[in-house]
Design an enzyme around this catalytic site. Structure first.
Site, PDB file in Angstrom:
ATOM      1  N   THR A 194       1.679  -9.751  20.792  1.00 15.17           N
ATOM      2  CA  THR A 194       2.449  -8.541  21.126  1.00 15.17           C
ATOM      3  C   THR A 194       1.585  -7.630  22.002  1.00 15.17           C
ATOM      4  O   THR A 194       0.396  -7.447  21.752  1.00 15.17           O
ATOM      5  CB  THR A 194       2.934  -7.817  19.857  1.00 15.17           C
ATOM      6  OG1 THR A 194       1.849  -7.688  18.943  1.00 15.17           O
ATOM      7  CG2 THR A 194       4.050  -8.582  19.184  1.00 15.17           C
ATOM      8  N   THR A 249       3.008   2.810  13.694  1.00 14.21           N
ATOM      9  CA  THR A 249       2.784   2.162  12.389  1.00 14.21           C
ATOM     10  C   THR A 249       3.963   1.239  12.046  1.00 14.21           C
ATOM     11  O   THR A 249       5.117   1.642  12.160  1.00 14.21           O
ATOM     12  CB  THR A 249       2.629   3.226  11.273  1.00 14.21           C
ATOM     13  OG1 THR A 249       1.612   4.139  11.664  1.00 14.21           O
ATOM     14  CG2 THR A 249       2.255   2.583   9.948  1.00 14.21           C
ATOM     15  N   ALA A 250       3.632   0.018  11.629  1.00 17.71           N
ATOM     16  CA  ALA A 250       4.609  -1.003  11.209  1.00 17.71           C
ATOM     17  C   ALA A 250       5.376  -1.634  12.371  1.00 17.71           C
ATOM     18  O   ALA A 250       6.315  -2.403  12.132  1.00 17.71           O
ATOM     19  CB  ALA A 250       5.580  -0.478  10.157  1.00 17.71           C
ATOM     20  N   ALA A 251       4.970  -1.350  13.613  1.00 24.45           N
ATOM     21  CA  ALA A 251       5.649  -1.992  14.746  1.00 24.45           C
ATOM     22  C   ALA A 251       5.451  -3.517  14.670  1.00 24.45           C
ATOM     23  O   ALA A 251       6.402  -4.297  14.775  1.00 24.45           O
ATOM     24  CB  ALA A 251       5.099  -1.457  16.061  1.00 24.45           C
ATOM     25  N   GLY A 252       4.206  -3.922  14.455  1.00 21.04           N
ATOM     26  CA  GLY A 252       3.906  -5.361  14.351  1.00 21.04           C
ATOM     27  C   GLY A 252       4.569  -5.978  13.130  1.00 21.04           C
ATOM     28  O   GLY A 252       5.094  -7.096  13.186  1.00 21.04           O
ATOM     29  N   ASP A 253       4.553  -5.254  12.019  1.00 28.86           N
ATOM     30  CA  ASP A 253       5.162  -5.783  10.784  1.00 28.86           C
ATOM     31  C   ASP A 253       6.660  -6.002  10.972  1.00 28.86           C
ATOM     32  O   ASP A 253       7.223  -7.014  10.538  1.00 28.86           O
ATOM     33  CB  ASP A 253       4.965  -4.789   9.624  1.00 28.86           C
ATOM     34  CG  ASP A 253       3.502  -4.526   9.344  1.00 28.86           C
ATOM     35  OD1 ASP A 253       2.675  -5.404   9.640  1.00 28.86           O
ATOM     36  OD2 ASP A 253       3.194  -3.431   8.846  1.00 28.86           O
ATOM     37  N   ASN A 287       0.838  -1.205   0.000  1.00 24.61           N
ATOM     38  CA  ASN A 287       0.000   0.000   0.000  1.00 24.61           C
ATOM     39  C   ASN A 287       0.868   1.247   0.000  1.00 24.61           C
ATOM     40  O   ASN A 287       1.908   1.268   0.668  1.00 24.61           O
ATOM     41  CB  ASN A 287      -0.849   0.099   1.284  1.00 24.61           C
ATOM     42  CG  ASN A 287      -1.802  -1.061   1.460  1.00 24.61           C
ATOM     43  OD1 ASN A 287      -2.317  -1.598   0.488  1.00 24.61           O
ATOM     44  ND2 ASN A 287      -2.043  -1.441   2.705  1.00 24.61           N
ATOM     45  N   ASN A 330      -1.783  -8.909  17.921  1.00 23.37           N
ATOM     46  CA  ASN A 330      -1.691  -8.082  19.120  1.00 23.37           C
ATOM     47  C   ASN A 330      -2.938  -8.388  19.971  1.00 23.37           C
ATOM     48  O   ASN A 330      -3.772  -9.218  19.572  1.00 23.37           O
ATOM     49  CB  ASN A 330      -1.516  -6.600  18.782  1.00 23.37           C
ATOM     50  CG  ASN A 330      -2.692  -6.028  18.005  1.00 23.37           C
ATOM     51  OD1 ASN A 330      -3.814  -6.532  18.092  1.00 23.37           O
ATOM     52  ND2 ASN A 330      -2.445  -4.982  17.236  1.00 23.37           N
ATOM     53  N   ASN A 333       5.819  -4.024   4.108  1.00 22.80           N
ATOM     54  CA  ASN A 333       6.615  -3.601   5.274  1.00 22.80           C
ATOM     55  C   ASN A 333       7.453  -4.769   5.798  1.00 22.80           C
ATOM     56  O   ASN A 333       8.612  -4.606   6.183  1.00 22.80           O
ATOM     57  CB  ASN A 333       5.712  -3.098   6.400  1.00 22.80           C
ATOM     58  CG  ASN A 333       4.972  -1.822   6.031  1.00 22.80           C
ATOM     59  OD1 ASN A 333       5.333  -1.149   5.069  1.00 22.80           O
ATOM     60  ND2 ASN A 333       3.931  -1.499   6.780  1.00 22.80           N
TER      61      ASN A 333
HETATM   62  O1  RIB Z   1       0.832  -2.283   9.606  1.00 24.33           O
HETATM   63  C1  RIB Z   1       0.942  -1.001   9.053  1.00 24.33           C
HETATM   64  C2  RIB Z   1       0.403  -0.996   7.662  1.00 24.33           C
HETATM   65  O2  RIB Z   1      -0.981  -1.276   7.712  1.00 24.33           O
HETATM   66  C3  RIB Z   1       0.502   0.331   6.943  1.00 24.33           C
HETATM   67  O3  RIB Z   1       1.704   0.497   6.273  1.00 24.33           O
HETATM   68  C4  RIB Z   1      -0.729   0.329   6.052  1.00 24.33           C
HETATM   69  O4  RIB Z   1      -0.433   0.286   4.696  1.00 24.33           O
HETATM   70  C5  RIB Z   1      -1.557  -0.875   6.491  1.00 24.33           C
HETATM   71  O5  RIB Z   1      -1.401  -1.931   5.639  1.00 24.33           O
END
Ligand code: RIB
Length: 300
Positions: free
Chosen positions: A221, A249-253, A11, A185, A43
């Site tokens: 998490t 944002t993206a902590a879990g990823d 995205n 989470n 991510n």
């Molecule tokens: O986990 C964060 C992500 O969730 C963002 O980058 C957004 O694109 C959504 O997919």
């Protein structure tokens, strides 16, 4: 090092900074807006690539400028993008993210090309599954495709790591059977089990419910409280270091990616969790999704 295949979403994120989230019907003035490459799948691929993993991604983008930017960013960290299809007539996935002063976010995703990652696309890229050792997925592509890949992966004896986000309620038990690791989470675990959880005991029960459905290990998490690790042999809370939060944002990823990368280096689960915590602990101190992910030098 084992080979990682990420199957999932890409995205372009429109990130808006706001002093606080608007209530329904309310208008608030934001302070900043930026376009940042994101998507849970991308991510994870980006993080694992930037940290030195052997990573390939399978997914889809549109034939548009956001698609170009997503591919360029993954290429820049040596992610093999041969499994990412460019589709005509559909736009690249987009996410609209508001981040408040506490660094908490709320996200709306418009699937676009991510919704076109079908079983046929998987069949056409079966060589990527065959070549991989560890497959990471999330739930921003069709759930049927995730289930299809999982069944193939289990048959081919690949390790499957699922980040069940965004969480989907009432998935049948056979969806979960054979998955090696899930990493929800707390909120996601509540959606998956249909129960609210306020205590550690309730979280453990929720994680055990997922084991009962056939998942082998659950890692929940818990933000600054660390994470809960539950398998059929043991259960424990693993604390983490407290850091100043700018944007979650993206902590879990990044946790999922670093965890998988550590396993790809044949490290132990404890080491993999610690590495996930270390990387996500840096990610939350910076703004955005892929812009916040550290490389090896920054980690050192
Ligand atoms: O986990 C964060 C992500 O969730 C963002 O980058 C957004 O694109 C959504 O997919």
């Amino acid at each position: 090092m084992k080979k990682i295949l990420v199957i999932g979403s890409l995205n372009m994120d429109s990130v808006i900074k706001t002093p606080r989230m608007p209530k329904p019907g309310e208008t608030v003035m934001g302070t900043d807006i930026s376009l940042i490459p994101g998507g849970k799948g991308a991510n994870q691929a980006y993080a694992a690539g930037k940290l030195g993993g052997d990573v390939t991604m399978l997914g889809a983008v549109g034939a548009d400028s956001f698609g170009d930017a997503m591919l360029d960013n993954l290429r820049s960290v040596n992610v093999d993008i041969k499994g990412i299809c460019r589709l005509e007539g559909v736009h690249t996935g987009q996410a609209y993210i508001t981040v408040n002063e506490e660094g908490q976010n709320s996200i709306i995703v418009i699937s676009g090309a991510n919704g076109e990652v079908t079983e046929k696309m998987i069949d056409e890229n079966m060589d990527l599954i065959d070549e991989s050792d560890i497959i990471i997925m999330q739930l921003e592509i069709p759930v049927e495709t995730v289930k299809y890949v999982k069944e193939i992966a289990v048959k081919k004896e690949k390790m499957v790591i699922l980040d069940p986000a965004p969480a989907v309620a009432d998935l049948p038990d056979d969806f979960w059977k054979g998955i090696d690791y899930i990493k929800p989470n707390e909120t996601e675990l509540e959606v998956l089990t249909g129960r609210t959880m306020t205590t550690e005991t309730e979280l453990i029960e929720g994680a055990k419910e997922m084991l009962g459905k056939g998942v082998k290990t659950v890692i929940v998490t818990l933000g600054e409280k660390g994470c809960l690790y539950v398998s059929n042999k043991e259960e424990k809370i693993i604390p983490t270091k407290k850091v100043p939060v700018v944007d979650t944002t993206a902590a879990g990823d990044s946790f999922t990616a670093a965890f998988a990368l550590s396993l790809s280096r044949e490290e132990s689960i404890e080491e993999a969790i610690a590495f996930g915590q270390k990387v996500s602990g840096i990610v939350v101190t910076k703004k955005g999704a892929q812009t916040s992910i550290p490389g090896i030098q920054e980690l050192e």
